[in-house]
Motif scaffolding. Structure first.
Motif, PDB file in Angstrom:
ATOM      1  N   GLN A 122       0.843  -1.190   0.000  1.00  0.00           N
ATOM      2  CA  GLN A 122       0.000   0.000   0.000  1.00  0.00           C
ATOM      3  C   GLN A 122       0.876   1.237   0.000  1.00  0.00           C
ATOM      4  OE1 GLN A 122      -2.595  -0.094   3.370  1.00  0.00           O
ATOM      5  NE2 GLN A 122      -4.012  -1.505   2.395  1.00  0.00           N
ATOM      6  N   LYS A 131       6.339   9.939  -2.283  1.00  0.00           N
ATOM      7  CA  LYS A 131       6.918   8.706  -1.731  1.00  0.00           C
ATOM      8  C   LYS A 131       7.544   7.895  -2.849  1.00  0.00           C
ATOM      9  CE  LYS A 131       4.409   7.713   2.508  1.00  0.00           C
ATOM     10  NZ  LYS A 131       3.338   6.948   3.113  1.00  0.00           N
ATOM     11  N   ASN A 132       8.655   7.248  -2.524  1.00  0.00           N
ATOM     12  CA  ASN A 132       9.265   6.339  -3.501  1.00  0.00           C
ATOM     13  C   ASN A 132       9.248   4.912  -2.961  1.00  0.00           C
ATOM     14  OD1 ASN A 132      11.134   6.701  -1.503  1.00  0.00           O
ATOM     15  ND2 ASN A 132      12.900   6.743  -2.873  1.00  0.00           N
ATOM     16  N   TYR A 133       8.350   4.661  -2.025  1.00  0.00           N
ATOM     17  CA  TYR A 133       8.225   3.296  -1.510  1.00  0.00           C
ATOM     18  C   TYR A 133       6.767   2.988  -1.180  1.00  0.00           C
ATOM     19  CZ  TYR A 133       7.930   5.624   3.020  1.00  0.00           C
ATOM     20  OH  TYR A 133       7.552   6.428   4.055  1.00  0.00           O
ATOM     21  N   GLU A 135       4.319   0.166   1.223  1.00  0.00           N
ATOM     22  CA  GLU A 135       4.474  -0.596   2.462  1.00  0.00           C
ATOM     23  C   GLU A 135       3.534  -1.798   2.468  1.00  0.00           C
ATOM     24  OE1 GLU A 135       5.391   2.557   5.892  1.00  0.00           O
ATOM     25  OE2 GLU A 135       3.659   3.001   4.670  1.00  0.00           O
ATOM     26  N   ARG A 268       8.810  -1.556  11.490  1.00  0.00           N
ATOM     27  CA  ARG A 268       7.894  -0.827  10.616  1.00  0.00           C
ATOM     28  C   ARG A 268       7.329  -1.786   9.582  1.00  0.00           C
ATOM     29  NH1 ARG A 268      12.458   2.535   7.055  1.00  0.00           N
ATOM     30  NH2 ARG A 268      13.007   0.779   5.727  1.00  0.00           N
ATOM     31  N   TRP A 269       6.300  -1.338   8.867  1.00  0.00           N
ATOM     32  CA  TRP A 269       5.741  -2.163   7.800  1.00  0.00           C
ATOM     33  C   TRP A 269       6.819  -2.360   6.742  1.00  0.00           C
ATOM     34  CZ3 TRP A 269       2.172  -3.527  10.722  1.00  0.00           C
ATOM     35  CH2 TRP A 269       1.360  -2.649  11.400  1.00  0.00           C
ATOM     36  N   ARG A 271       8.977  -2.332   3.688  1.00  0.00           N
ATOM     37  CA  ARG A 271       8.930  -1.372   2.591  1.00  0.00           C
ATOM     38  C   ARG A 271       9.494  -1.971   1.299  1.00  0.00           C
ATOM     39  NH1 ARG A 271      10.698   4.526   5.040  1.00  0.00           N
ATOM     40  NH2 ARG A 271       8.973   4.684   6.536  1.00  0.00           N
ATOM     41  N   TYR A 273      11.039  -0.267  -1.999  1.00  0.00           N
ATOM     42  CA  TYR A 273      11.432   0.986  -2.654  1.00  0.00           C
ATOM     43  C   TYR A 273      11.407   0.813  -4.170  1.00  0.00           C
ATOM     44  CZ  TYR A 273      12.746   3.291   1.663  1.00  0.00           C
ATOM     45  OH  TYR A 273      12.702   3.892   2.887  1.00  0.00           O
ATOM     46  N   GLN A 333      -8.189   3.154  -0.790  1.00  0.00           N
ATOM     47  CA  GLN A 333      -8.955   3.794   0.287  1.00  0.00           C
ATOM     48  C   GLN A 333      -8.818   5.290   0.152  1.00  0.00           C
ATOM     49  OE1 GLN A 333      -7.193   2.155   3.828  1.00  0.00           O
ATOM     50  NE2 GLN A 333      -8.920   0.784   4.137  1.00  0.00           N
ATOM     51  N   MET A 334      -9.744   5.976   0.791  1.00  0.00           N
ATOM     52  CA  MET A 334      -9.710   7.428   0.744  1.00  0.00           C
ATOM     53  C   MET A 334     -10.253   7.929   2.066  1.00  0.00           C
ATOM     54  SD  MET A 334      -9.728  10.260  -1.521  1.00  0.00           S
ATOM     55  CE  MET A 334      -9.428   9.301  -2.948  1.00  0.00           C
ATOM     56  N   THR A 340      -6.405  12.101   2.662  1.00  0.00           N
ATOM     57  CA  THR A 340      -5.357  11.136   2.364  1.00  0.00           C
ATOM     58  C   THR A 340      -5.906  10.057   1.426  1.00  0.00           C
ATOM     59  OG1 THR A 340      -5.892   9.953   4.366  1.00  0.00           O
ATOM     60  CG2 THR A 340      -3.986  11.401   4.455  1.00  0.00           C
ATOM     61  N   VAL A 342      -5.093   6.175  -0.231  1.00  0.00           N
ATOM     62  CA  VAL A 342      -4.272   4.970  -0.125  1.00  0.00           C
ATOM     63  C   VAL A 342      -4.384   4.199  -1.430  1.00  0.00           C
ATOM     64  CG1 VAL A 342      -3.813   2.870   1.171  1.00  0.00           C
ATOM     65  CG2 VAL A 342      -4.707   4.864   2.351  1.00  0.00           C
TER      66      VAL A 342
ATOM     67  N   TYR B  27      20.148  -1.662   1.788  1.00  0.00           N
ATOM     68  CA  TYR B  27      20.077  -0.783   0.624  1.00  0.00           C
ATOM     69  C   TYR B  27      20.275   0.658   1.080  1.00  0.00           C
ATOM     70  CZ  TYR B  27      15.287  -0.832   2.469  1.00  0.00           C
ATOM     71  OH  TYR B  27      14.199  -0.796   3.299  1.00  0.00           O
ATOM     72  N   VAL B  29      19.028   4.658   0.520  1.00  0.00           N
ATOM     73  CA  VAL B  29      17.925   5.499   0.011  1.00  0.00           C
ATOM     74  C   VAL B  29      18.249   6.964   0.291  1.00  0.00           C
ATOM     75  CG1 VAL B  29      16.127   3.751   0.277  1.00  0.00           C
ATOM     76  CG2 VAL B  29      16.633   5.261   2.197  1.00  0.00           C
ATOM     77  N   ALA B  53      -6.941   4.793   7.599  1.00  0.00           N
ATOM     78  CA  ALA B  53      -6.680   5.067   6.195  1.00  0.00           C
ATOM     79  C   ALA B  53      -5.177   5.133   5.930  1.00  0.00           C
ATOM     80  CB  ALA B  53      -7.333   6.373   5.808  1.00  0.00           C
ATOM     81  N   ASP B  54      -4.447   5.761   6.852  1.00  0.00           N
ATOM     82  CA  ASP B  54      -3.007   5.855   6.662  1.00  0.00           C
ATOM     83  C   ASP B  54      -2.346   4.769   7.485  1.00  0.00           C
ATOM     84  OD1 ASP B  54      -0.441   6.468   6.350  1.00  0.00           O
ATOM     85  OD2 ASP B  54      -0.538   8.488   7.195  1.00  0.00           O
TER      86      ASP B  54
END
Lengths: 391, 211
Positions: A122, A131-133, A135, A268-269, A271, A273, A333-334, A340, A342, B27, B29, B53-54
């Motif tokens: 997502q 964003k360049n990634y 999750e 974290r979730w 990622r 990239y 999603q919105m 935001t 998704v 990596y 970034v 949502a986020d």
């Protein structure tokens, strides 16, 4: 032919094997459908279909109790091919059957490749955010980020299962070893001042000493996600640097220094990239007049490439995904309150296979039924004389 | 039918089934902004819940659906609401002791009933209980179509020990928490007022009567 090879051939081309496998797949689908109530759709897919065996946990031992989707599907795949090569002879009258079975084989292969290669992520974006990634929304990773360089971050990403199995990690990019001490697949954090607890609290560094971790039941609901937490000890050449509490709720927010380098760490979730970025320019959330029922979500995004040659604006909306660089971006999603958006990001190199296989099956059936129909009509015309009755 | 290959095939596949292992990757970034510390370090809310949502956000998602309303006793002093609290009151006893009544709501089941009962038990230094003890450790209250699970936990009978009298109620996909926390004597004194207060809790009238 060698006796063993003959037996193997007879096993693979056996129609009884086909029947047994189809019966097993019926039982598998039935059991998985029932278990979906407990596990949810993702866990059921992994446990029953994208596995060689279905395992039952007896204490700490995993016992295989039933063939999984890959085993049944794989055997069916080889059974179909072997039976065709050995048993069936090609003729135009059977071309429809050949095409239908080719479609079926392709469908099995497509599902196999999707299971192996498909990745779903997502990308949540606020207006103006780049964003360049993307999750993952099910997998997590322990990210240890060397932030010493003013222009770049050097990331070492340790997948969650390594923490779960308490595998010690030594990576050439890190001047210390990472030793997972305790792992919870889902846990609640509370402030230590408000929630004293008897549970083991191992953290000595970072924000961990201020917090209490309470494990909670793992959720399998589709609209919820687990919040894993772990205690990890970092051990340098001169001994322990301390034990940190890492949690998906804390993200990579804790910092420390080691061997003249600055680090950030956190769970974290996972990622993924990409070599390009997406900037959210505008979101649109249309509802049917006089109601709160969504009519359409759309996100206007700008694709940014390193050399700016491929930069362009794209509108992504429901049923109109962006396909770019081997990825598909769906409007997922919105949140109309804070604008935001998704996007669901899917990487599936074999996404065309199910379409091709369905087309082959339909074509094969049409040809086969067509051949039969014309043959039947011809026979009927020849057998029944036409009698014209005059008034 | 030649099934003599089945055991061999199964053994090979079983051995290969456990071979998949997640790889550590590294990596480089472009510099990123560090993640901020989450509000848990300034609030007292539970942090489990459904993804909002986020999904990448570390903020605690609070329930954003329809609300519940209530009539609090006049002696309870309303406090300003925070990002976490849907309702907040200070309950003061005749001897000047004060207890805090918080009303919070989060999406999903916030880890389930047992986890939340144990969370409250942990806050008064009581050991966690198991599923089998849940029924005896809680009581149920039905009121206005809502089913409250009432939890009353204190560590010892000392009047100054903290005690939590709380109620957990699922409502439209969210879980609402009504928690009165304060000295044992004061909570005991306010127990009947709290139970009467719970019976005033009801779903808020919808903003639009018809669609």
């Amino acid at each position: 032919m060698n006796q063993t090879l003959r037996h193997l051939r007879d096993f693979l081309v056996s129609l009884k094997l086909t029947v047994v496998l189809l019966a097993l797949s019926l039982v598998l689908i039935f059991a998985a459908t029932l278990d979906q109530v407990n596990l949810g759709v993702w866990a059921v897919q992994a446990k029953y279909f994208r596995s060689l065996f279905v395992f039952w946990r007896a204490g700490s031992v995993m016992i295989p109790v039933f063939p999984g989707g890959y085993l049944i599907g794989g055997l069916l795949f080889f059974n179909l091919i072997a039976a065709h090569v050995y048993r069936f002879k090609f003729s135009w009258r059977k071309s429809g059957i050949w095409l239908t079975h080719a479609g079926l084989i392709l469908l099995l292969a497509g599902e196999f490749f999707s299971g192996l290669l498909q990745q779903e992520y997502q990308m949540g974006l606020s207006p103006g955010e780049t964003k360049n990634y993307a999750e993952s929304y099910r997998k997590n990773e322990l990210a240890i980020i060397d932030t010493t360089d003013p222009k770049f971050d050097d990331v070492v990403a340790i997948p969650e299962p390594r923490l779960e199995h308490k595998n010690e990690i030594q990576n050439p990019k890190l001047p210390f070893r990472v030793v997972p001490r305790l792992y919870y697949p889902n846990a609640v954090l509370s402030l230590r001042s408000g929630a004293p607890s008897d549970l083991p609290q191992l953290a000595t560094k970072g924000v961990g000493p201020q917090l209490v971790v309470t494990p909670v039941a793992v959720t399998y609901k589709q609209d919820e996600r687990n919040w894993p937490a772990a205690f990890v000890e970092l051990i340098g050449p001169d001994g322990s640097l301390g034990t940190w509490l890492v949690s998906a709720q804390l993200a990579a927010s804790q910092t420390f220094e080691c061997a003249g380098h600055s680090f950030r760490l956190g769970l974290r979730w996972t990622r993924a990239y990409e070599p390009f970025s997406l900037t959210l320019l505008k979101v649109q959330h249309d509802v049917y007049p006089g109601t709160d029922i969504p009519k359409n979500f759309s996100s206007r995004v700008r694709i940014g490439t390193p050399d700016h040659r491929g930069d362009r604006e794209v509108l992504i909306y429901m049923n109109n995904p962006l396909r770019y660089s081997g990825l598909t971006f769906y409007q997922y999603q919105m949140n109309s309150e804070n604008d935001t958006s998704v996007l669901q990001v899917v990487h599936n190199p074999s996404w065309l296979l199910p379409y091709i296989s369905c087309a082959l099956i339909v074509l094969g059936l049409l040809i086969q039924f067509g051949i039969h129909l014309t043959g039947f009509a011809r026979k009927r015309r020849a057998a029944v004389p036409v009698v014209v009755v005059k008034p | 039918m030649h099934f003599r290959f089945v055991p061999l095939l199964l053994a090979v596949l079983l051995a290969s089934a456990g071979c998949r292992d997640a790889k550590v990757t590294s990596y480089r970034v472009p510099k990123e902004k560090p993640d901020p510390l989450p509000p848990i370090l300034t609030g007292d809310a539970p942090m489990s819940g459904a993804g909002g949502a986020d999904m990448a956000s570390t903020a605690v998602p609070t329930a954003s659906g329809n609300d519940l309303t209530w009539d609090a006793p006049a002696t309870w002093k309303a406090q300003p609401l925070s990002a976490m609290r849907k309702g907040s009151f200070t309950v003061t006893g005749s001897d000047g002791a004060a207890a805090d009544l918080s009303i919070t709501a989060f999406p999903g089941d916030v880890g389930g009933l047992l986890a939340n009962v144990n969370r409250w038990r942990g806050q008064v230094q009581l050991p966690p209980i198991g599923d089998s003890e849940l029924a005896t450790a809680t009581t149920q209250l039905e009121s206005r179509g809502l089913t409250f699970v009432v939890v009353d936990v204190a560590n010892s009978p000392s009047p100054k020990t903290d005690r939590i009298l709380g109620a957990i109620v699922p409502f439209e996909g969210a879980t609402w928490f009504f928690k009165l926390k304060g000295p044992d004597a004061l909570v005991e004194q306010q127990k009947s007022a709290f139970m009467t207060f719970l019976q005033t809790v009801k779903p808020a009238a919808p903003e639009r009567a018809t669609r």
